[in-house]
Design an enzyme around this catalytic site. Structure first.
Site, short mmCIF file in Angstrom:
data_model
loop_
_atom_site.label_atom_id
_atom_site.label_comp_id
_atom_site.label_asym_id
_atom_site.label_seq_id
_atom_site.Cartn_x
_atom_site.Cartn_y
_atom_site.Cartn_z
CD GLU A 1 -0.36 0.44 3.39
OE1 GLU A 1 -1.59 0.42 3.20
OE2 GLU A 1 0.41 1.15 2.73
CD GLU B 1 -4.46 5.22 -3.56
OE1 GLU B 1 -3.22 5.16 -3.47
OE2 GLU B 1 -5.22 5.10 -2.57
CE LYS C 1 0.77 7.16 -0.61
NZ LYS C 1 1.19 6.14 -1.59
NE ARG D 1 4.28 6.48 0.30
CZ ARG D 1 4.97 6.86 -0.78
NH1 ARG D 1 5.47 8.08 -0.86
NH2 ARG D 1 5.16 6.03 -1.79
#
Length: 433
Positions: A209, A291, A343, A372
């Site tokens: 990411e 999270e 998502k 994602r």
């Protein structure tokens, strides 16, 4: 003008070098929508199913020709002549045609790519940007807000080849007055983090990411390194910049022993112990959002975690809720977590995604729009965040064009909205308003 004339799917490549599905939706008026499905690495067990070919001789079994064939065949036939502006009808047709609980017949990657391509074509036929069309589909026409970005600047877990167990360490530029300023602040911290890592002879290679993926002695060391970068960038930690984490705890949960194993640190925890481990970190650092702080099946543990931390910080369910209204409804009733990660491909259509966002918002939960780990240049989530006034977005770090594409689209949207571009910053985070 807005009737579907042609649906065309193809196999393209995502940011991890794996195939994914891209779809063009052509309307009678000459309008075209183009969209691609993303793909996750750490996935919830109850996510809609991504259809892969399973042929080891091709893309190591990860080809998506079956999904492409489903779009170009059965799905295209069913949608020809249908009105692209009627998103709910289009999505329901595909869901009914698939006929399975988890979209395993056609694949969520096939259905989602069509759903998003149709939405883009529908917006074009109405002569409006996608975020405006989404706001209308969401039942909030003309209501927009710019999201607070959660920037994943240190990658661990399934997103990196290092020894950090917690998957994402993020910064939130809460002191910014606009989205564009938030991006600038995040970029500056990102570059200072590189300098801090280099000064310690640590790697500045990036993970899936776009965040750095160094080997560190502990998860707390990641937060300490980020703190140093924030200060070197000239910002006040806790005032200008706050922290957030995605534990992705299912990835280090041992189902046989019911223990959470931080192998990088050589520590194991029960559910309650891990909650207090996280609580301790929130007392040392300005972490305002966590999270998946426990395994997706550990609902009793989540109940305890919500009781301990839920009044102080945002507790986000990703693998926990998988953008599924049935699971979210149960979580709301049981007072588990106080936020949901959204998502698209966990549920597999735009209509179902909007339903999850609406349910969360009506229950007083926050909804965080997310990318994602396997992404493309498709920036639809930027429009989704603005069009639903979700208030927060996770779309990676300040590197890799598959991440930056979303930030750049949001900058364009903010510019187009002008004075209508509300940026509420910290107020968007549960427990911080």
């Amino acid at each position: 003008m807005s009737k579907i004339a042609k649906i065309l799917a193809r196999e393209i490549i995502d940011s991890r070098g794996n195939p994914t599905v891209e779809v063009e939706a052509h309307l009678e008026g000459g309008f075209i929508g183009l969209a691609a499905a993303p793909s996750g690495a750490s996935t919830g067990s109850r996510e809609a199913l991504e259809l892969r070919d399973g042929n080891p001789a091709r893309f190591l079994g990860k080809g998506v020709l079956k999904a492409v064939e489903a779009v170009n065949g059965s799905i295209a036939q069913a949608l020809l002549g249908k009105d692209a502006k009627d998103q709910q009808h289009i999505d329901q047709l595909m869901i009914d045609l698939d006929g399975t609980e988890n979209k395993s017949h056609f694949g969520a990657n096939a259905i989602l790519a069509v759903s998003l391509a149709v939405a883009k074509a529908g917006a074009a036929s109405k002569g409006m940007p996608l975020y405006e069309h989404i706001a209308e589909l969401h039942g909030t026409p003309g209501q927009f807000s710019m999201p607070l970005p959660m920037m994943n600047i240190i990658n661990g877990g399934e997103h990196a080849d290092n020894n950090i167990d917690i998957q994402e360490f993020m910064i939130q530029p809460v002191g910014a007055k606009s989205f564009k300023e938030a991006v600038r602040m995040g970029s500056e911290v990102f570059h200072h983090l590189a300098k801090v890592l280099k000064s310690k002879n640590l790697s500045t290679a990036v993970g899936d990411e776009g965040g750095y993926a160094p080997n560190l002695e502990s998860n707390a060391a990641a937060l300490e390194t980020m703190k140093e970068a924030v200060e070197k960038a000239g910002y006040v930690l806790g005032k200008d910049i706050t922290f957030a984490m995605d534990c992705a705890a299912s990835e280090f949960y041992n189902k046989e022993t019911n223990r959470y194993e931080l192998k990088g640190e050589g520590k194991t925890f029960t559910s309650e112990e891990f909650t207090h481990f996280l609580e301790n970190l929130t007392q040392k650092y300005p972490i305002i959002s966590i999270e998946d702080g426990l395994d997706e099946s550990d609902w009793e543990g989540f109940k305890y975690q919500t009781q301990v931390l839920g009044d102080k910080i945002q507790l986000v369910g990703d693998d926990l809720f998988v953008t599924n209204t049935q699971i979210l409804k149960e979580g709301i009733q049981k007072k588990i977590a106080n936020s949901i990660l959204i998502k698209f491909n966990q549920i597999g259509s735009l209509t179902e995604t909007l339903a999850a966002i609406k349910m969360a918002q009506e229950a007083g939960y926050t909804a965080i729009i997310s990318h994602r780990s396997g992404e493309t240049e498709d920036a639809t989530i930027a429009d989704l965040a603005v069009g639903t006034s979700a208030g927060q977005i996770k779309t990676g770090s300040m590197s890799r064009s598959d991440r930056v594409a979303k930030y750049n689209q949001l900058i364009r949207i903010e510019e187009a909205l002008g004075e209508r571009a509300l940026f509420n910053g910290l107020k968007e985070v549960k427990g911080q308003s």
